[in-house]
Design a protein around this motif. Structure first.
Motif, PDB file in Angstrom:
ATOM      1  N   TYR A 191      -3.373   5.407  -0.202  1.00  0.00           N
ATOM      2  CA  TYR A 191      -4.607   4.681  -0.469  1.00  0.00           C
ATOM      3  C   TYR A 191      -4.501   3.761  -1.684  1.00  0.00           C
ATOM      4  N   ASP A 192      -3.383   3.857  -2.376  1.00  0.00           N
ATOM      5  CA  ASP A 192      -3.199   3.069  -3.589  1.00  0.00           C
ATOM      6  C   ASP A 192      -2.414   1.795  -3.295  1.00  0.00           C
ATOM      7  N   ARG A 219       0.835  -1.185   0.000  1.00  0.00           N
ATOM      8  CA  ARG A 219       0.000   0.000   0.000  1.00  0.00           C
ATOM      9  C   ARG A 219       0.876   1.243   0.000  1.00  0.00           C
ATOM     10  N   ASP A 220       0.569   2.157  -0.890  1.00  0.00           N
ATOM     11  CA  ASP A 220       1.238   3.447  -0.973  1.00  0.00           C
ATOM     12  C   ASP A 220       0.159   4.495  -0.773  1.00  0.00           C
ATOM     13  N   ARG A 227       0.469  -0.592  -5.064  1.00  0.00           N
ATOM     14  CA  ARG A 227       1.417  -0.675  -6.161  1.00  0.00           C
ATOM     15  C   ARG A 227       2.298  -1.909  -5.987  1.00  0.00           C
TER      16      ARG A 227
END
Length: 315
Positions: free
Chosen positions: A135-136, A132-133, A138
């Motif tokens: 809220y995304d 998690r980055d 990757r």
């Protein structure tokens, strides 16, 4: 070669760092490797470099040594260096980080001349994973580093030492097969690698005796209703071989592997650092260091192995 906190944390034992923090009377969070690293690096950067150089190519690692007797007698260090120069596309191959593109096949990242041996640090593409980055989500791909040494000994004898798990041996030996084909000009040759770190029960026991090592775990082969017996010593038992109960029950059973402990004293500028080292001898493969160790410890154990196995000393 540059080093960073990840190399430091992977290879250097935390008790050694705490030893330096106490001796140097530094205030830091001793629960955090990063905090210890930063404190030491700020106070004594040359000490941090010395520690890292001593541990970075070892840490917790297996050590398996292979030989291909029929092909490489007479292969010289100079021939091998030339092959590496051709492989890397430069004459300046030592003590520089190449940072090649990452592939699943091992690539050469660093080469070091150690006199009678050449050290190679390989890099390869690791497994991709999602993180998690914010809220995304990757995907990141890790890099894996493994070390090998090519030893050039008397009478043209060439040994390949792999410091990686035994299960990875084929991947790295395949690299050396291609290097050696290029060195000899014989592209059609087949290879039959012999693991010379394979020892007998008697040799393993003699290695333990010369190292004054305590047996704390043993994996025995059985021929009855049980296939194997894995025996672990109680915490207060330092050597199962001193226990009559263990001897009586297992003396007739084949030993597949043994976990040993030895006391080791490391001299430092701040006094002697004493620690206990744990390592395993796998009778069908080689050695596996279960503690984070440095070059001196590996040299010490492997010298005793060579003396027992071949009756020769590295000195």
């Amino acid at each position: 070669m540059n080093y960073d906190i990840l190399d430091f944390e992977r290879a250097v034992p935390k008790p050694l760092l705490q030893f330096y923090i106490e001796k140097m009377e530094l205030e830091t969070d001793i629960r955090s490797i990063e905090s210890i690293y930063n404190s030491l690096n700020e106070e004594a950067p040359e000490l941090v470099k010395k520690i890292c150089d001593n541990y970075r190519y070892v840490g917790k690692t297996a050590v398996n040594i292979f030989e291909e007797e029929s092909i490489f007698n007479g292969l010289t260090k100079e021939q091998f260096v030339q092959v590496l120069q051709n492989e890397l596309g430069t004459d300046e191959i030592f003590n520089k980080e190449f940072r090649p593109p990452l592939y699943e096949k091992p690539q050469i990242n660093y080469v070091e001349d150690r006199g009678q041996s050449i050290l190679i640090r390989f890099v390869m593409k690791g497994k991709a994973r999602n993180i998690r980055d914010g809220y995304d989500i990757r995907q990141v791909t890790s890099s894996e580093f493994e070390v090998a040494l090519v030893h050039f000994e008397n009478a043209g004898r060439v040994l390949v030492e792999l410091r990686c798990s035994y299960s990875k041996r084929a991947r790295f030996l395949a690299c050396f097969e291609q290097y050696f084909r290029n060195a000899t000009g014989k592209q059609e040759i087949d290879f039959d690698w012999k693991p010379i770190t394979k020892v007998s029960n008697e040799e393993a026991e003699e290695i333990a005796r010369r190292l004054s090592a305590g047996l704390v775990e043993a994996d025995h082969k059985d021929d009855g209703i049980y296939d194997r017996h894995v025996v672990t010593a109680s915490p207060h038992i330092k050597n199962l071989r001193d226990q009559e109960e263990y001897i009586d029950e297992f003396k007739s059973k084949m030993l597949l592997s043994q976990v040993l402990t030895i006391n080791y004293t490391e001299g430092t500028d701040y006094g002697e650092y004493e620690t206990e080292i744990k390592f395993k001898i796998n009778l069908n493969t080689g050695f596996q260091f279960l503690s984070k160790v440095n070059e001196g410890i590996v040299d010490y154990v492997m010298q005793v192995f060579r003396e027992v196995k071949y009756g020769i000393s590295q000195n």
